[in-house]
Design an enzyme around this catalytic site. Structure first.
Site, PDB file in Angstrom:
ATOM      1  N   HIS A   1       5.838  36.890  13.604  1.00 47.77           N
ATOM      2  CA  HIS A   1       4.710  36.236  12.944  1.00 47.77           C
ATOM      3  C   HIS A   1       4.495  34.822  13.458  1.00 47.77           C
ATOM      4  O   HIS A   1       5.437  34.149  13.852  1.00 47.77           O
ATOM      5  CB  HIS A   1       4.964  36.145  11.434  1.00 47.77           C
TER       6      HIS A   1
ATOM      7  N   LYS B   1       9.141  26.384  11.002  1.00 49.10           N
ATOM      8  CA  LYS B   1       9.947  27.014   9.958  1.00 49.10           C
ATOM      9  C   LYS B   1      11.414  26.659  10.126  1.00 49.10           C
ATOM     10  O   LYS B   1      11.976  26.792  11.214  1.00 49.10           O
ATOM     11  CB  LYS B   1       9.809  28.535  10.008  1.00 49.10           C
TER      12      LYS B   1
ATOM     13  N   TYR C   1      12.819  30.261   3.811  1.00 53.12           N
ATOM     14  CA  TYR C   1      11.959  29.602   4.801  1.00 53.12           C
ATOM     15  C   TYR C   1      11.467  28.278   4.216  1.00 53.12           C
ATOM     16  O   TYR C   1      10.926  28.261   3.115  1.00 53.12           O
ATOM     17  CB  TYR C   1      10.671  30.373   5.057  1.00 53.12           C
TER      18      TYR C   1
ATOM     19  N   ASP D   1       2.935  44.775  10.472  1.00 52.55           N
ATOM     20  CA  ASP D   1       3.793  44.542  11.629  1.00 52.55           C
ATOM     21  C   ASP D   1       3.800  45.725  12.593  1.00 52.55           C
ATOM     22  O   ASP D   1       4.024  45.539  13.788  1.00 52.55           O
ATOM     23  CB  ASP D   1       5.222  44.225  11.184  1.00 52.55           C
TER      24      ASP D   1
END
Length: 185
Positions: free
Chosen positions: A61, A70, A130, A166
């Site tokens: 992603h 991140k 995250y 995905d």
């Protein structure tokens, strides 16, 4: 805190100093001054936690425009975590770095803006944290195929459990150039 460089400039593994005894352990999961000294001078604006079962693969992603950096870690379990440089013009375009993140090793992985990110779960389940530098923007949400042969990622799973989204992401070579970040040395 120990800072470990990866094969991708900017993508860092961070090992906090852990203090433990018979009661358990303590470590600083984030210290602004120490992270700034390590080259991560960012403001985190969103915190997310996901829980996934063994064999789940999330990724790869990214957001563009409105990229997210991140800072990721595992609170329970074990994952194989991957960052991919997808900046057009980068000398490392399409190259990846992977790291084992576990609740036991307490490692954090810094995935800079302009990189795609994904992970697969190796334990019975994993709780994943995250810290993001930009808010989630559904209009900027994007991804590339987890098993794109051109990326050469050596995932420790061959038939992962994927989300519908995905499972339909394009190969990196099929992403329109305007949907990729631009390298800025």
């Amino acid at each position: 805190m120990k800072v470990i460089e990866t094969a991708l400039p900017g993508a860092l593994v961070l090992e906090p100093q852990v203090f433990g005894d018979v009661r358990g352990f303590f470590y600083e999961s984030y210290n602004e001054a120490k992270y700034r000294d390590a080259g991560i001078d960012r403001r985190f604006v969103q915190s997310n936690v996901s829980r996934s079962a063994k064999g789940v693969l999330r990724g790869l992603h990214y957001q563009w425009p409105n990229p997210q950096g991140k800072l990721v870690s595992v609170l329970e379990g074990e994952v194989y975590d991957v960052a991919v440089d997808i900046c057009r013009g980068s000398p490392n375009f399409g190259k990846s770095a992977g790291v084992l993140l576990t609740a036991e090793n307490h490692r954090h992985f810094w995935v800079p803006e302009g990189f795609a990110h994904g992970f697969c779960v190796l334990s019975e389940f994993a709780t994943f944290s995250y810290q993001c530098t930009a808010l989630y923007d559904p209009k900027a949400d994007a991804g590339i195929r987890w098993n794109d042969a051109a990326l050469g990622i050596d995932w420790p799973v061959s038939a992962p459990l994927l989300s519908d989204k995905d499972g339909k992401t394009p190969l990196l070579e099929d992403v329109p150039p305007e949907r990729l970040p631009v390298y800025a040395p």
